[in-house]
Enzyme design. Structure first.
Site, PDB file in Angstrom:
ATOM      1  N   SER A  49      -4.719   1.019 -11.497  1.00  0.00           N
ATOM      2  CA  SER A  49      -5.642   1.324 -10.404  1.00  0.00           C
ATOM      3  C   SER A  49      -4.986   1.630  -9.067  1.00  0.00           C
ATOM      4  O   SER A  49      -5.671   2.040  -8.123  1.00  0.00           O
ATOM      5  CB  SER A  49      -6.631   0.166 -10.219  1.00  0.00           C
ATOM      6  OG  SER A  49      -7.608   0.176 -11.226  1.00  0.00           O
ATOM      7  N   LYS A  52      -5.816   4.864  -7.406  1.00  0.00           N
ATOM      8  CA  LYS A  52      -6.977   5.078  -6.533  1.00  0.00           C
ATOM      9  C   LYS A  52      -6.570   5.342  -5.086  1.00  0.00           C
ATOM     10  O   LYS A  52      -7.386   5.832  -4.291  1.00  0.00           O
ATOM     11  CB  LYS A  52      -7.919   3.874  -6.602  1.00  0.00           C
ATOM     12  CG  LYS A  52      -8.582   3.676  -7.965  1.00  0.00           C
ATOM     13  CD  LYS A  52      -9.551   2.505  -7.934  1.00  0.00           C
ATOM     14  CE  LYS A  52     -10.330   2.343  -9.232  1.00  0.00           C
ATOM     15  NZ  LYS A  52      -9.580   1.657 -10.280  1.00  0.00           N
ATOM     16  N   SER A 109     -12.062  -2.304  -6.833  1.00  0.00           N
ATOM     17  CA  SER A 109     -11.338  -1.406  -7.724  1.00  0.00           C
ATOM     18  C   SER A 109     -12.280  -0.765  -8.731  1.00  0.00           C
ATOM     19  O   SER A 109     -11.977  -0.654  -9.920  1.00  0.00           O
ATOM     20  CB  SER A 109     -10.209  -2.165  -8.451  1.00  0.00           C
ATOM     21  OG  SER A 109      -9.300  -1.269  -9.053  1.00  0.00           O
TER      22      SER A 109
END
Length: 325
Positions: A49, A52, A109
């Site tokens: 993640s 991102k 997230s």
């Protein structure tokens, strides 16, 4: 062993050997971009993640160009609603402003928020990923390839089909975010309510160092089985900011302890900042200064919740870890 750019000494390891604590790491001075410490900083693997962060960049730059605003409504598509992993359980046809989806992206997230933003901004996931890769090239992230807006592993589970980057490239990305965006507004929040009402979700920041280690106010955690536990972190103390990145830790506790250690060592290597007036306290939520680098034109595209500095060779890190989430 750590390559220490001011002296060739090895770090203490708190009983956790660096060789097994992570697969790669780097510490950078956010003001100058100078590398303070590195260990296998060019290790190449999936960031989970942490990817991102680039999704945030693309959305922020569209806002800067006036192509959308923080209040622009985003309608959740069926594709975005089906996204798994960490999420805020978006339902098809729900509508949220860009700002709320950015908070979900950075605090919880939320993979579904990443997908919703990507599809809204570029028409499709594939087109948005193309923008991510073009921006990575322009930032000099030459060992990075994005294949998703959220960092989830591909259905094939093959490494060659995953997002791929390095600690060094993630430090470059983090440096850009701190200088050119307001990402700290989002990453410094410990808890926030998403979707107030009967279906509300209390989002707790996945970065457990926020509020636990002095000055930490960002940036982004990541985990998948293939990537291990990753974290691009930043902290501001007495006017000095540094970035620490690790990839491939075996568990979240090891990752967090090592990042805290690296932050201590990084700050220990910086000269004291000049103090003007009586102010000299830490300011953990203030972002790094912005720069005035123009945002590039749009590319054409197809169709989850104070260390004490000591000599670098005997770093001690003390903080309470939260219950495992």
């Amino acid at each position: 062993y750590w390559r220490d750019w001011s002296s060739d000494v090895c770090s203490s390891d708190l009983g956790i050997p660096d060789a097994t604590a992570f697969k790669g790491a780097i510490v950078v001075d956010a003001a100058t971009g100078a590398v303070l410490l590195e260990d296998r900083a060019d290790y190449s693997g999936p960031p989970a993640s942490v990817a991102k962060l680039m999704t945030f960049v693309i959305v922020h730059e569209k806002i800067a160009r006036g192509e959308l605003t923080l209040e622009t409504p985003v309608t959740v598509t069926a594709e975005a609603a089906r996204t798994g992993g960490s999420q805020v359980y978006l339902a098809e046809k729900e509508v949220f402003p860009v700002s709320e989806l950015l908070y979900a992206l950075m605090i919880a997230s939320a993979n579904d928020a990443a997908a919703a933003l990507a599809i809204h901004c570029a028409g499709s996931r594939a087109a948005f990923v193309q923008l991510m890769n073009e921006r990575a090239r322009s930032l000099g992230m030459n060992h990075t390839t994005f294949r998703s807006p959220h960092g989830l592993p591909p259905s094939s589970r093959r490494l060659e089909d995953s997002d791929i980057t390095t600690p060094r490239d993630l430090a470059t990305l983090s440096l850009h975010l701190l200088k050119a965006t307001d990402i700290i507004t989002y990453t410094s929040v410990k808890r926030r309510t998403f979707r107030p009402g009967p279906k509300k979700i209390e989002m707790d920041n996945h970065n457990h160092l926020v509020g636990k280690v002095a000055g930490v106010d960002g940036l982004k955690t990541g985990f998948t089985r293939g990537a291990g536990f990753c974290l691009a972190a930043t902290a501001l103390r007495n006017g000095r900011r540094i970035i620490a990145v690790t990839m491939g830790s075996p568990d979240s506790k090891t990752r967090d302890i090592k990042i805290a250690e690296l932050l201590e060592r990084g700050f220990a290597k910086q000269p004291p900042a000049p103090i003007f007036g009586s102010a000299g306290a830490d300011a953990p939520v203030a972002p790094a200064p912005r720069n005035n680098t123009p945002v590039p034109p749009p590319a054409t595209a197809a169709a989850k919740p104070a260390p004490k500095s000591e000599p670098a060779s005997e770093t001690t890190v003390k903080f309470s870890m939260p219950a495992k989430r």
